[in-house]
Scaffold this active site. Sequence first.
Site, PDB file in Angstrom:
ATOM      1  N   TYR A  49      -7.830   5.445 -10.796  1.00 27.32           N
ATOM      2  CA  TYR A  49      -6.973   4.243 -10.789  1.00 27.32           C
ATOM      3  C   TYR A  49      -7.725   2.944 -11.084  1.00 27.32           C
ATOM      4  O   TYR A  49      -7.106   1.936 -11.420  1.00 27.32           O
ATOM      5  CB  TYR A  49      -6.286   4.054  -9.417  1.00 27.32           C
ATOM      6  CG  TYR A  49      -5.286   5.100  -9.028  1.00 27.32           C
ATOM      7  CD1 TYR A  49      -4.863   6.074  -9.918  1.00 27.32           C
ATOM      8  CD2 TYR A  49      -4.728   5.104  -7.748  1.00 27.32           C
ATOM      9  CE1 TYR A  49      -3.936   7.040  -9.544  1.00 27.32           C
ATOM     10  CE2 TYR A  49      -3.801   6.063  -7.366  1.00 27.32           C
ATOM     11  CZ  TYR A  49      -3.422   7.031  -8.266  1.00 27.32           C
ATOM     12  OH  TYR A  49      -2.511   7.973  -7.879  1.00 27.32           O
ATOM     13  N   SER A 137      -3.071  17.469  -5.075  1.00 26.05           N
ATOM     14  CA  SER A 137      -1.979  16.649  -5.606  1.00 26.05           C
ATOM     15  C   SER A 137      -1.438  17.322  -6.860  1.00 26.05           C
ATOM     16  O   SER A 137      -2.217  17.866  -7.654  1.00 26.05           O
ATOM     17  CB  SER A 137      -2.508  15.247  -5.924  1.00 26.05           C
ATOM     18  OG  SER A 137      -1.496  14.452  -6.475  1.00 26.05           O
ATOM     19  N   SER A 189       5.396   7.816  -5.990  1.00 28.57           N
ATOM     20  CA  SER A 189       6.491   7.163  -6.749  1.00 28.57           C
ATOM     21  C   SER A 189       7.830   7.317  -6.016  1.00 28.57           C
ATOM     22  O   SER A 189       8.841   7.672  -6.633  1.00 28.57           O
ATOM     23  CB  SER A 189       6.585   7.725  -8.171  1.00 28.57           C
ATOM     24  OG  SER A 189       5.363   7.583  -8.858  1.00 28.57           O
ATOM     25  N   LEU A 244       5.302  -5.776   3.266  1.00 25.80           N
ATOM     26  CA  LEU A 244       5.904  -5.873   4.607  1.00 25.80           C
ATOM     27  C   LEU A 244       7.254  -5.166   4.640  1.00 25.80           C
ATOM     28  O   LEU A 244       7.591  -4.473   5.606  1.00 25.80           O
ATOM     29  CB  LEU A 244       6.072  -7.348   5.015  1.00 25.80           C
ATOM     30  CG  LEU A 244       4.781  -8.147   5.210  1.00 25.80           C
ATOM     31  CD1 LEU A 244       5.090  -9.586   5.614  1.00 25.80           C
ATOM     32  CD2 LEU A 244       3.873  -7.488   6.256  1.00 25.80           C
TER      33      LEU A 244
HETATM   34  P1  NAP Z   1       6.546   3.319  -6.550  1.00 24.56           P
HETATM   35  O1  NAP Z   1       5.843   3.104  -5.285  1.00 24.56           O
HETATM   36  O2  NAP Z   1       7.657   4.298  -6.634  1.00 24.56           O
HETATM   37  O3  NAP Z   1       7.100   1.937  -7.130  1.00 24.56           O
HETATM   38  C1  NAP Z   1       6.280   0.814  -7.273  1.00 24.56           C
HETATM   39  C2  NAP Z   1       7.147  -0.300  -7.852  1.00 24.56           C
HETATM   40  O4  NAP Z   1       8.138  -0.642  -6.873  1.00 24.56           O
HETATM   41  C3  NAP Z   1       6.372  -1.533  -8.188  1.00 24.56           C
HETATM   42  O5  NAP Z   1       6.958  -2.075  -9.355  1.00 24.56           O
HETATM   43  C4  NAP Z   1       6.642  -2.449  -6.995  1.00 24.56           C
HETATM   44  O6  NAP Z   1       6.654  -3.799  -7.340  1.00 24.56           O
HETATM   45  C5  NAP Z   1       8.023  -2.034  -6.604  1.00 24.56           C
HETATM   46  N1  NAP Z   1       8.245  -2.256  -5.178  1.00 24.56           N
HETATM   47  C6  NAP Z   1       7.538  -1.773  -4.125  1.00 24.56           C
HETATM   48  N2  NAP Z   1       8.058  -2.197  -2.960  1.00 24.56           N
HETATM   49  C7  NAP Z   1       9.107  -2.990  -3.288  1.00 24.56           C
HETATM   50  C8  NAP Z   1      10.020  -3.733  -2.516  1.00 24.56           C
HETATM   51  N3  NAP Z   1       9.970  -3.725  -1.186  1.00 24.56           N
HETATM   52  N4  NAP Z   1      11.001  -4.426  -3.169  1.00 24.56           N
HETATM   53  C9  NAP Z   1      11.058  -4.428  -4.523  1.00 24.56           C
HETATM   54  N5  NAP Z   1      10.212  -3.742  -5.308  1.00 24.56           N
HETATM   55  C10 NAP Z   1       9.233  -3.021  -4.688  1.00 24.56           C
HETATM   56  O7  NAP Z   1       5.543   3.714  -7.742  1.00 24.56           O
HETATM   57  P2  NAP Z   1       4.104   4.304  -7.942  1.00 24.56           P
HETATM   58  O8  NAP Z   1       3.087   3.245  -7.886  1.00 24.56           O
HETATM   59  O9  NAP Z   1       4.232   5.152  -9.160  1.00 24.56           O
HETATM   60  O10 NAP Z   1       3.853   5.324  -6.730  1.00 24.56           O
HETATM   61  C11 NAP Z   1       3.275   4.931  -5.518  1.00 24.56           C
HETATM   62  C12 NAP Z   1       1.863   5.433  -5.347  1.00 24.56           C
HETATM   63  O11 NAP Z   1       1.813   6.847  -5.439  1.00 24.56           O
HETATM   64  C13 NAP Z   1       0.869   4.991  -6.418  1.00 24.56           C
HETATM   65  O12 NAP Z   1       0.513   3.647  -6.294  1.00 24.56           O
HETATM   66  C14 NAP Z   1      -0.245   5.974  -6.201  1.00 24.56           C
HETATM   67  O13 NAP Z   1      -1.035   5.636  -5.085  1.00 24.56           O
HETATM   68  C15 NAP Z   1       0.544   7.242  -5.956  1.00 24.56           C
HETATM   69  N6  NAP Z   1       0.729   8.040  -7.193  1.00 24.56           N
HETATM   70  C16 NAP Z   1       0.093   9.236  -7.265  1.00 24.56           C
HETATM   71  C17 NAP Z   1       0.202  10.016  -8.399  1.00 24.56           C
HETATM   72  C18 NAP Z   1      -0.501  11.334  -8.417  1.00 24.56           C
HETATM   73  O14 NAP Z   1      -0.582  11.963  -9.486  1.00 24.56           O
HETATM   74  N7  NAP Z   1      -1.023  11.788  -7.307  1.00 24.56           N
HETATM   75  C19 NAP Z   1       0.979   9.597  -9.489  1.00 24.56           C
HETATM   76  C20 NAP Z   1       1.638   8.381  -9.388  1.00 24.56           C
HETATM   77  C21 NAP Z   1       1.512   7.619  -8.230  1.00 24.56           C
HETATM   78  P3  NAP Z   1       5.370  -4.756  -7.096  1.00 24.56           P
HETATM   79  O15 NAP Z   1       4.182  -4.026  -7.592  1.00 24.56           O
HETATM   80  O16 NAP Z   1       5.758  -5.973  -7.876  1.00 24.56           O
HETATM   81  O17 NAP Z   1       5.308  -5.038  -5.607  1.00 24.56           O
END
Ligand code: NAP
Length: 269
Positions: A49, A137, A189, A244
């Site tokens: 990342y 994962s 996600s 938060l």
């Molecule tokens: P997610 O958490 O499903 O969505 C993130 C998005 O939602 C960002 O645009 C964020 O905006 C927004 N968001 C978060 N909280 C919010 C709220 N309270 N109100 C409005 N919008 C909100 O997406 P993700 O980053 O894909 O998944 C989360 C984590 O899972 C990753 O960061 C990573 O650590 C992990 N992941 C792992 C893998 C794997 O292969 N193991 C793959 C993908 C992800 P802002 O950024 O503007 O706050």
Amino acid sequence: MIEKELGRTGERVPAIGLGTWQLGGEQAVEALVEGVKAGAWLIDTAEAYGTEGLVGQALKKLKDQGVNVFLATKVSPSHFHHDDVIRSCEASLSRLGVKTIDLYQLHWPNHSIPIAETMGAMEELVEAGKIRYIGVSNFSSKELDEARASLKREDVVSDQVKYSPFDRHVEPDLFPYCEKEGITVIAYSPLEHGRALSNPLLGGKVAEIAAKYGKSPVQVLLNWVISKPRVIAIPKASSVGHALEDAGAGNFSLAPADLEALDAALGGR
Ligand code: NAP
């Protein structure tokens, strides 16, 4: 914050943690610090990342304030040969500025490298005190089973997979396996990388239920995810406000009737 057992370790982790893929911007470090202090005291990152340095900055601030964090990171599939695993771990420890990683995860399966070789290195890291627990994962139940069988002393405590109210593909295969075997599912996600926020349901049934609890629609979606047995979620938030709000998704429980109403609105799997 609701807490759940990690694997069968007897150790508890928060049901909402903080993801860091594509985390950046002015408030990134503060978002992690405040999110942890609000109860989401698990941070997930990965060598792939490019955010381990940023996580390290947040960890330092939290340590100075005496706040504990459960730290999870991942080794990339291209580094699954024995010596590469050890090197990757050392590099992550250095970027994170810590002596021990709580949960070290294989990021994706790599069928071109024998899993026993990779897991041998992971067990050495546990023995050396560099990591505490082994996770995987994006592993199916079959891949998870093979990974576990290749371990001599340790067990796999978690599988981090994509799971959200709008993507339930892991429910039929992985969920029953993890429930039976006592393995934590880490839902990544959980907000569909932000796409969930524009789903029409958020202004409909989800908003209606949210109002009943004095919560936001995002908090209801995340709470639905962690209502599943053994499942914790790691939304990513770049601002303090979002962090938060996400942490606040883990301090209430939707009533069974509301979970059923949500399931009906989501249309099942
Ligand atoms: P997610 O958490 O499903 O969505 C993130 C998005 O939602 C960002 O645009 C964020 O905006 C927004 N968001 C978060 N909280 C919010 C709220 N309270 N109100 C409005 N919008 C909100 O997406 P993700 O980053 O894909 O998944 C989360 C984590 O899972 C990753 O960061 C990573 O650590 C992990 N992941 C792992 C893998 C794997 O292969 N193991 C793959 C993908 C992800 P802002 O950024 O503007 O706050």
